[in-house]
Design an enzyme around this catalytic site. Sequence first.
Site, PDB file in Angstrom:
ATOM      1  N   ARG A   1      -8.394   8.025  -0.152  1.00  0.00           N
ATOM      2  CA  ARG A   1      -7.665   9.106  -0.829  1.00  0.00           C
ATOM      3  C   ARG A   1      -7.924   9.017  -2.326  1.00  0.00           C
ATOM      4  O   ARG A   1      -8.503   8.044  -2.811  1.00  0.00           O
ATOM      5  CB  ARG A   1      -6.165   8.921  -0.604  1.00  0.00           C
ATOM      6  CG  ARG A   1      -5.667   7.590  -1.155  1.00  0.00           C
ATOM      7  CD  ARG A   1      -4.170   7.506  -1.342  1.00  0.00           C
ATOM      8  NE  ARG A   1      -3.801   6.328  -2.122  1.00  0.00           N
ATOM      9  CZ  ARG A   1      -3.674   5.095  -1.662  1.00  0.00           C
ATOM     10  NH1 ARG A   1      -3.883   4.854  -0.382  1.00  0.00           N
ATOM     11  NH2 ARG A   1      -3.357   4.101  -2.453  1.00  0.00           N
TER      12      ARG A   1
ATOM     13  N   GLY B   1       0.844  -0.468   1.281  1.00  0.00           N
ATOM     14  CA  GLY B   1       1.956  -0.434   0.337  1.00  0.00           C
ATOM     15  C   GLY B   1       2.752  -1.726   0.332  1.00  0.00           C
ATOM     16  O   GLY B   1       3.906  -1.745  -0.089  1.00  0.00           O
ATOM     17  N   GLY B   2       2.128  -2.813   0.810  1.00  0.00           N
ATOM     18  CA  GLY B   2       2.800  -4.102   0.759  1.00  0.00           C
ATOM     19  C   GLY B   2       3.767  -4.331   1.908  1.00  0.00           C
ATOM     20  O   GLY B   2       4.313  -5.429   2.043  1.00  0.00           O
TER      21      GLY B   2
ATOM     22  N   LYS C   1      -6.956  -2.108   8.771  1.00  0.00           N
ATOM     23  CA  LYS C   1      -7.523  -3.042   7.793  1.00  0.00           C
ATOM     24  C   LYS C   1      -8.407  -4.104   8.443  1.00  0.00           C
ATOM     25  O   LYS C   1      -9.330  -4.612   7.816  1.00  0.00           O
ATOM     26  CB  LYS C   1      -6.394  -3.673   6.972  1.00  0.00           C
ATOM     27  CG  LYS C   1      -5.686  -2.612   6.117  1.00  0.00           C
ATOM     28  CD  LYS C   1      -4.788  -3.220   5.084  1.00  0.00           C
ATOM     29  CE  LYS C   1      -3.375  -3.320   5.573  1.00  0.00           C
ATOM     30  NZ  LYS C   1      -2.514  -4.033   4.611  1.00  0.00           N
TER      31      LYS C   1
ATOM     32  N   VAL D   1      -3.259   7.204  -7.485  1.00  0.00           N
ATOM     33  CA  VAL D   1      -2.395   7.507  -8.634  1.00  0.00           C
ATOM     34  C   VAL D   1      -3.152   7.255  -9.937  1.00  0.00           C
ATOM     35  O   VAL D   1      -3.094   8.054 -10.872  1.00  0.00           O
ATOM     36  CB  VAL D   1      -1.112   6.641  -8.582  1.00  0.00           C
ATOM     37  CG1 VAL D   1      -0.225   6.935  -9.785  1.00  0.00           C
ATOM     38  CG2 VAL D   1      -0.349   6.849  -7.288  1.00  0.00           C
TER      39      VAL D   1
ATOM     40  N   HIS E   1      -6.678  -8.078  -9.068  1.00  0.00           N
ATOM     41  CA  HIS E   1      -6.894  -6.927  -8.202  1.00  0.00           C
ATOM     42  C   HIS E   1      -7.805  -5.954  -8.954  1.00  0.00           C
ATOM     43  O   HIS E   1      -7.397  -5.376  -9.954  1.00  0.00           O
ATOM     44  CB  HIS E   1      -5.531  -6.293  -7.878  1.00  0.00           C
ATOM     45  CG  HIS E   1      -5.602  -5.021  -7.103  1.00  0.00           C
ATOM     46  ND1 HIS E   1      -4.813  -4.772  -6.012  1.00  0.00           N
ATOM     47  CD2 HIS E   1      -6.355  -3.916  -7.253  1.00  0.00           C
ATOM     48  CE1 HIS E   1      -5.082  -3.569  -5.538  1.00  0.00           C
ATOM     49  NE2 HIS E   1      -6.013  -3.026  -6.279  1.00  0.00           N
TER      50      HIS E   1
HETATM   51  C1  MV4 Z   1      -3.698 -10.589  -1.626  1.00  0.00           C
HETATM   52  C2  MV4 Z   1      -3.443 -11.377  -2.781  1.00  0.00           C
HETATM   53  C3  MV4 Z   1      -3.867 -12.694  -2.749  1.00  0.00           C
HETATM   54  N1  MV4 Z   1      -4.490 -13.198  -1.665  1.00  0.00           N
HETATM   55  N2  MV4 Z   1      -4.326 -11.138  -0.566  1.00  0.00           N
HETATM   56  C4  MV4 Z   1      -1.277  -6.680  -2.943  1.00  0.00           C
HETATM   57  C5  MV4 Z   1      -1.463  -5.246  -2.563  1.00  0.00           C
HETATM   58  C6  MV4 Z   1      -2.432  -5.234  -1.440  1.00  0.00           C
HETATM   59  N3  MV4 Z   1      -3.264  -4.071  -1.464  1.00  0.00           N
HETATM   60  C7  MV4 Z   1      -3.185  -6.521  -1.590  1.00  0.00           C
HETATM   61  N4  MV4 Z   1      -2.400  -7.380  -2.423  1.00  0.00           N
HETATM   62  C8  MV4 Z   1      -2.717  -8.703  -2.602  1.00  0.00           C
HETATM   63  N5  MV4 Z   1      -3.358  -9.291  -1.553  1.00  0.00           N
HETATM   64  C9  MV4 Z   1      -4.700 -12.420  -0.589  1.00  0.00           C
HETATM   65  N6  MV4 Z   1      -5.334 -12.933   0.485  1.00  0.00           N
HETATM   66  C10 MV4 Z   1      -2.811 -10.762  -3.872  1.00  0.00           C
HETATM   67  C11 MV4 Z   1      -2.446  -9.417  -3.781  1.00  0.00           C
HETATM   68  C12 MV4 Z   1      -1.836  -8.846  -4.961  1.00  0.00           C
HETATM   69  C13 MV4 Z   1      -0.554  -9.216  -5.424  1.00  0.00           C
HETATM   70  C14 MV4 Z   1       0.258 -10.139  -4.753  1.00  0.00           C
HETATM   71  C15 MV4 Z   1       1.527 -10.489  -5.228  1.00  0.00           C
HETATM   72  C16 MV4 Z   1       2.004  -9.911  -6.424  1.00  0.00           C
HETATM   73  C17 MV4 Z   1       1.224  -9.014  -7.108  1.00  0.00           C
HETATM   74  C18 MV4 Z   1      -0.044  -8.643  -6.618  1.00  0.00           C
HETATM   75  C19 MV4 Z   1      -0.818  -7.721  -7.336  1.00  0.00           C
HETATM   76  C20 MV4 Z   1      -2.063  -7.338  -6.841  1.00  0.00           C
HETATM   77  C21 MV4 Z   1      -2.564  -7.919  -5.672  1.00  0.00           C
END
Ligand code: MV4
Length: 453
Positions: free
Chosen positions: A292, A164-165, A117, A295, A208
């Site tokens: 990829r 995947g968090g 990343k 879903v 998102h």
């Molecule tokens: C973040 C964010 C806020 N600020 N990064 C979650 C999955 C991953 N692909 C990226 N994600 C996030 N990154 C920064 N700098 C918020 C998310 C996020 C999220 C965070 C907490 C709970 C639900 C979420 C849903 C979508 C994205």
Amino acid sequence: MMFTRVLVANRGEIAVRVVRALHELGIEAVAVYSTADRDAPHVELADQAVCIGPPPAAESYLRIPNIVAAAETTGCEAVHPGYGFLAENPAFVRACDDSGLVFIGPPAEVMERMGDKVRAKEQMRAAGIPLVPGTDGVAGLDAVRRAAQEAGFPVFLKAAVGGGGKGMRVVRSEDELESGYAAASAEAEAAFGDGSLYLEKVLSPARHVEIQVLCDAEGGVLTLGERECSIQRRHQKLIEESPSPALDDETRAEMETAVARACATIGYRNAGTFEFLLGPDGGFHFIEANCRLQVEHPVSEAVTGIDLVREQVRLAAGERLELAGRAPRRGHAIEIRINAEDPARGFAPAPGTVTRFRPPLGAGVRIDTAMREGSEIPPYYDSLVAKVIVWDETRPAAIARTVRALSDLEVGGVTTTRELALDVLASQEFQGGDYSTSTLAELQGRLPSLSPA
Ligand code: MV4
């Protein structure tokens, strides 16, 4: 030359989805299965099937030599990885290359560059794409401390590899920083064998929003618009929709143009997704790329009329895109993921036997599933029961149709996320299109389906 036989290196609804696309192209499908999936629909639907090991994924669906051997012994020319398992593993792509099998996805070196990343962000910066502010690359504890002081708390610590968090942590203050760093790094090390972290400012409220692309080998790029995926819990998406209620036409066009430029810069091929956060300022900031099929791809299929899996296969066979630029689209699509989980118990997986399964039917409703009445949901894999994808001309009509479809859906024997999705759809936040990545957590206290019985 179009393939005559393709191996599907996956299980469940996505394996079924890919087999269908292959059959529509006149291509034979070879399934692989673990002993837990002997009677699974993807096995029945395929023209041949090869057992690749015992139930645990590490001994079957993740075993590269077993899958390559299955493809070779059945005379396959190509492999479709679906999502999850080996879909974003460059070592698997290389193993396919070495055996003369076409991997249906991007090249190994593109996957490697974008799978890291930190390197992905570097390349996107070089392509002139706006990023979420944070450290320039991997940072040790001291560099993270300085960056956090500069950016201001809260900050996100994220694993340089993986996804995947996992290895992601919000740190709210200076005194949480050291323990948060150690915990995130240990988690990333355990999950991905690499504990490297980078820091980002937390964008909040954020949305998102991800852009779907298809790229051919001649440099043709087609963008299929966005999917809004802000309704997530524990980084598992619950509801996705397209178009995003948060984007105006100008921002959408800007994002698609930026992604097309990025694809040209990095030499992207096949299907891919570029994830962005929309900040409180309405601006878009790149976070990561997914090399990829995802879903939630049917949402983009519904609004563009383009079959993404068919296009993936055509592109991997060396055919060109028929369209370039921004794909025309129409109407509004919503996808609900129905998982065998108990929302009232912190979304704990609820595997078991599906004693009753009546999918909704009717205009504008698509169900992607590998469930039948009497199906077992094995505890070894993810708990996705079905995806309910709904299309209609307008967002309000699509929401009403989704509520109708979910009301018609009957799943017995296991607890699912169906009621939670109905509650979210009924919420003022969702109805107004005015929601963010924190909305589901905020609704948690108010929704009947999220309160323990
Ligand atoms: C973040 C964010 C806020 N600020 N990064 C979650 C999955 C991953 N692909 C990226 N994600 C996030 N990154 C920064 N700098 C918020 C998310 C996020 C999220 C965070 C907490 C709970 C639900 C979420 C849903 C979508 C994205």
